[in-house]
Motif scaffolding. Structure first.
Motif, PDB file in Angstrom:
ATOM      1  N   THR A   1       9.661  -6.476   4.984  1.00 57.74           N
ATOM      2  CA  THR A   1       8.795  -6.109   6.109  1.00 57.74           C
ATOM      3  C   THR A   1       9.418  -6.432   7.460  1.00 57.74           C
ATOM      4  OG1 THR A   1       7.651  -8.247   6.102  1.00 57.74           O
ATOM      5  CG2 THR A   1       6.720  -6.483   4.744  1.00 57.74           C
ATOM      6  N   ARG A   2      10.568  -7.098   7.473  1.00 57.65           N
ATOM      7  CA  ARG A   2      11.209  -7.474   8.738  1.00 57.65           C
ATOM      8  C   ARG A   2      12.188  -6.406   9.183  1.00 57.65           C
ATOM      9  NH1 ARG A   2      11.368 -12.620  10.871  1.00 57.65           N
ATOM     10  NH2 ARG A   2      12.057 -11.349  12.602  1.00 57.65           N
ATOM     11  N   LYS A   3      12.271  -6.212  10.480  1.00 63.96           N
ATOM     12  CA  LYS A   3      13.221  -5.289  11.079  1.00 63.96           C
ATOM     13  C   LYS A   3      14.050  -6.068  12.090  1.00 63.96           C
ATOM     14  CE  LYS A   3      11.339  -1.442   9.368  1.00 63.96           C
ATOM     15  NZ  LYS A   3      11.221  -1.679   7.970  1.00 63.96           N
ATOM     16  N   GLY A   4      15.312  -5.699  12.227  1.00 61.40           N
ATOM     17  CA  GLY A   4      16.154  -6.342  13.220  1.00 61.40           C
ATOM     18  C   GLY A   4      17.543  -6.601  12.688  1.00 61.40           C
ATOM     19  N   THR A   5      18.315  -7.349  13.454  1.00 60.61           N
ATOM     20  CA  THR A   5      19.694  -7.642  13.081  1.00 60.61           C
ATOM     21  C   THR A   5      19.750  -8.614  11.912  1.00 60.61           C
ATOM     22  OG1 THR A   5      19.874  -9.516  14.587  1.00 60.61           O
ATOM     23  CG2 THR A   5      20.422  -7.341  15.488  1.00 60.61           C
TER      24      THR A   5
ATOM     25  N   THR B   1       0.844  -1.202   0.000  1.00 57.96           N
ATOM     26  CA  THR B   1       0.000   0.000   0.000  1.00 57.96           C
ATOM     27  C   THR B   1       0.877   1.249   0.000  1.00 57.96           C
ATOM     28  OG1 THR B   1      -1.770  -1.174   1.146  1.00 57.96           O
ATOM     29  CG2 THR B   1      -1.826   1.228   1.247  1.00 57.96           C
ATOM     30  N   HIS B   2       1.962   1.231   0.759  1.00 61.09           N
ATOM     31  CA  HIS B   2       2.873   2.385   0.810  1.00 61.09           C
ATOM     32  C   HIS B   2       3.708   2.529  -0.467  1.00 61.09           C
ATOM     33  CE1 HIS B   2       1.533   3.061   4.750  1.00 61.09           C
ATOM     34  NE2 HIS B   2       2.555   2.651   5.462  1.00 61.09           N
ATOM     35  N   CYS B   3       3.830   1.464  -1.261  1.00 59.79           N
ATOM     36  CA  CYS B   3       4.645   1.498  -2.490  1.00 59.79           C
ATOM     37  C   CYS B   3       3.838   1.859  -3.734  1.00 59.79           C
ATOM     38  CB  CYS B   3       5.295   0.133  -2.724  1.00 59.79           C
ATOM     39  SG  CYS B   3       6.603  -0.242  -1.564  1.00 59.79           S
ATOM     40  N   LYS B   4       2.535   1.941  -3.634  1.00 59.30           N
ATOM     41  CA  LYS B   4       1.677   2.130  -4.811  1.00 59.30           C
ATOM     42  C   LYS B   4       2.050   3.355  -5.647  1.00 59.30           C
ATOM     43  CE  LYS B   4      -2.780   1.560  -4.192  1.00 59.30           C
ATOM     44  NZ  LYS B   4      -4.122   1.404  -3.596  1.00 59.30           N
ATOM     45  N   HIS B   5       2.589   4.387  -5.050  1.00 60.07           N
ATOM     46  CA  HIS B   5       2.916   5.615  -5.774  1.00 60.07           C
ATOM     47  C   HIS B   5       4.302   5.586  -6.426  1.00 60.07           C
ATOM     48  CE1 HIS B   5       5.067   6.240  -2.028  1.00 60.07           C
ATOM     49  NE2 HIS B   5       5.782   7.176  -2.644  1.00 60.07           N
ATOM     50  N   LEU B   6       5.119   4.564  -6.154  1.00 61.15           N
ATOM     51  CA  LEU B   6       6.487   4.509  -6.676  1.00 61.15           C
ATOM     52  C   LEU B   6       6.512   4.024  -8.127  1.00 61.15           C
ATOM     53  CD1 LEU B   6       8.213   3.028  -3.500  1.00 61.15           C
ATOM     54  CD2 LEU B   6       8.165   5.416  -4.264  1.00 61.15           C
ATOM     55  N   ASP B   7       7.546   4.434  -8.869  1.00 60.20           N
ATOM     56  CA  ASP B   7       7.653   4.135 -10.299  1.00 60.20           C
ATOM     57  C   ASP B   7       7.608   2.641 -10.611  1.00 60.20           C
ATOM     58  OD1 ASP B   7       7.860   6.836 -10.860  1.00 60.20           O
ATOM     59  OD2 ASP B   7      10.047   6.821 -10.875  1.00 60.20           O
ATOM     60  N   PHE B   8       8.297   1.822  -9.834  1.00 59.40           N
ATOM     61  CA  PHE B   8       8.396   0.401 -10.154  1.00 59.40           C
ATOM     62  C   PHE B   8       7.082  -0.353  -9.948  1.00 59.40           C
ATOM     63  CE2 PHE B   8       8.927   0.205  -5.582  1.00 59.40           C
ATOM     64  CZ  PHE B   8       8.306  -0.992  -5.231  1.00 59.40           C
TER      65      PHE B   8
ATOM     66  N   GLN C   1       3.893  -0.074 -10.818  1.00 60.76           N
ATOM     67  CA  GLN C   1       3.013  -0.376 -11.956  1.00 60.76           C
ATOM     68  C   GLN C   1       3.553  -1.516 -12.812  1.00 60.76           C
ATOM     69  OE1 GLN C   1      -0.050   0.744 -12.203  1.00 60.76           O
ATOM     70  NE2 GLN C   1       0.360   1.901 -10.334  1.00 60.76           N
ATOM     71  N   ARG C   2       4.878  -1.623 -12.898  1.00 60.05           N
ATOM     72  CA  ARG C   2       5.486  -2.696 -13.703  1.00 60.05           C
ATOM     73  C   ARG C   2       5.276  -4.068 -13.087  1.00 60.05           C
ATOM     74  NH1 ARG C   2       9.980   1.081 -13.952  1.00 60.05           N
ATOM     75  NH2 ARG C   2      11.069  -0.298 -12.521  1.00 60.05           N
ATOM     76  N   LEU C   3       4.987  -4.129 -11.793  1.00 57.25           N
ATOM     77  CA  LEU C   3       4.763  -5.412 -11.131  1.00 57.25           C
ATOM     78  C   LEU C   3       3.449  -6.058 -11.544  1.00 57.25           C
ATOM     79  CD1 LEU C   3       5.860  -4.585  -7.476  1.00 57.25           C
ATOM     80  CD2 LEU C   3       7.132  -5.881  -9.186  1.00 57.25           C
ATOM     81  N   GLY C   4       2.460  -5.256 -11.866  1.00 58.40           N
ATOM     82  CA  GLY C   4       1.152  -5.797 -12.211  1.00 58.40           C
ATOM     83  C   GLY C   4       0.465  -6.440 -11.010  1.00 58.40           C
ATOM     84  N   LEU C   5       0.779  -5.972  -9.835  1.00 58.52           N
ATOM     85  CA  LEU C   5       0.261  -6.538  -8.594  1.00 58.52           C
ATOM     86  C   LEU C   5      -1.105  -5.939  -8.278  1.00 58.52           C
ATOM     87  CD1 LEU C   5       1.258  -8.443  -6.309  1.00 58.52           C
ATOM     88  CD2 LEU C   5       2.164  -6.419  -5.171  1.00 58.52           C
ATOM     89  N   GLN C   6      -2.095  -6.806  -8.084  1.00 53.95           N
ATOM     90  CA  GLN C   6      -3.440  -6.364  -7.734  1.00 53.95           C
ATOM     91  C   GLN C   6      -3.583  -6.292  -6.219  1.00 53.95           C
ATOM     92  OE1 GLN C   6      -5.570  -5.483 -10.232  1.00 53.95           O
ATOM     93  NE2 GLN C   6      -3.785  -5.919 -11.517  1.00 53.95           N
ATOM     94  N   GLU C   7      -4.478  -5.435  -5.742  1.00 56.26           N
ATOM     95  CA  GLU C   7      -4.616  -5.249  -4.294  1.00 56.26           C
ATOM     96  C   GLU C   7      -4.988  -6.539  -3.566  1.00 56.26           C
ATOM     97  OE1 GLU C   7      -6.095  -2.142  -0.949  1.00 56.26           O
ATOM     98  OE2 GLU C   7      -6.317  -1.642  -3.054  1.00 56.26           O
ATOM     99  N   ASN C   8      -5.729  -7.431  -4.201  1.00 55.86           N
ATOM    100  CA  ASN C   8      -6.082  -8.695  -3.534  1.00 55.86           C
ATOM    101  C   ASN C   8      -4.866  -9.626  -3.395  1.00 55.86           C
ATOM    102  OD1 ASN C   8      -5.924  -9.298  -6.267  1.00 55.86           O
ATOM    103  ND2 ASN C   8      -7.588 -10.773  -6.200  1.00 55.86           N
ATOM    104  N   GLU C   9      -3.736  -9.279  -4.014  1.00 55.32           N
ATOM    105  CA  GLU C   9      -2.505 -10.069  -3.899  1.00 55.32           C
ATOM    106  C   GLU C   9      -1.516  -9.491  -2.888  1.00 55.32           C
ATOM    107  OE1 GLU C   9      -1.879 -11.724  -8.367  1.00 55.32           O
ATOM    108  OE2 GLU C   9      -1.684  -9.542  -8.099  1.00 55.32           O
ATOM    109  N   PHE C  10      -1.810  -8.322  -2.352  1.00 56.29           N
ATOM    110  CA  PHE C  10      -0.878  -7.650  -1.438  1.00 56.29           C
ATOM    111  C   PHE C  10      -0.513  -8.507  -0.229  1.00 56.29           C
ATOM    112  CE2 PHE C  10      -1.823  -2.878  -2.411  1.00 56.29           C
ATOM    113  CZ  PHE C  10      -1.495  -3.087  -3.731  1.00 56.29           C
TER     114      PHE C  10
END
Length: 82
Positions: A64-68, A16-23, A25-34
């Motif tokens: 999505t992971r944070k940490g060492t 959802t946070h990446c939807k505005h980035l250039d790359f 649209q090239r993914l062709g990822l639909q919201e039901n696949e997020f």
């Protein structure tokens, strides 16, 4: 440790946070696949392993992971530099 519902929520939030980035649209990822499409980062590092010997480590991790590194990355391969 996060459960599968937590992981799905995090991946949905990431895309959802990446939807505005250039790359995006090239993914062709639909919201039901997020929730089921895990964003991965591939990474390489050169590290000193013994005296003057160096190795290259190739790894990947979920964006999505944070940490060492030891807790969040999976090593694909390790090459010793000669």
């Amino acid at each position: 440790m996060a459960g599968s519902e937590d992981a799905s929520k995090l991946t949905h939030e990431y895309w959802t946070h990446c939807k505005h980035l250039d790359f995006f649209q090239r993914l062709g990822l639909q919201e039901n696949e997020f929730k089921t499409c895990v964003p991965l980062y591939f990474h390489t590092d050169g590290v000193k392993i013994y005296k003057n010997q160096k190795a290259w480590i190739y790894s990947y991790a979920s964006a999505t992971r944070k940490g060492t590194s030891l807790k969040t990355k999976l090593v694909l391969t390790l090459f010793r530099e000669n």
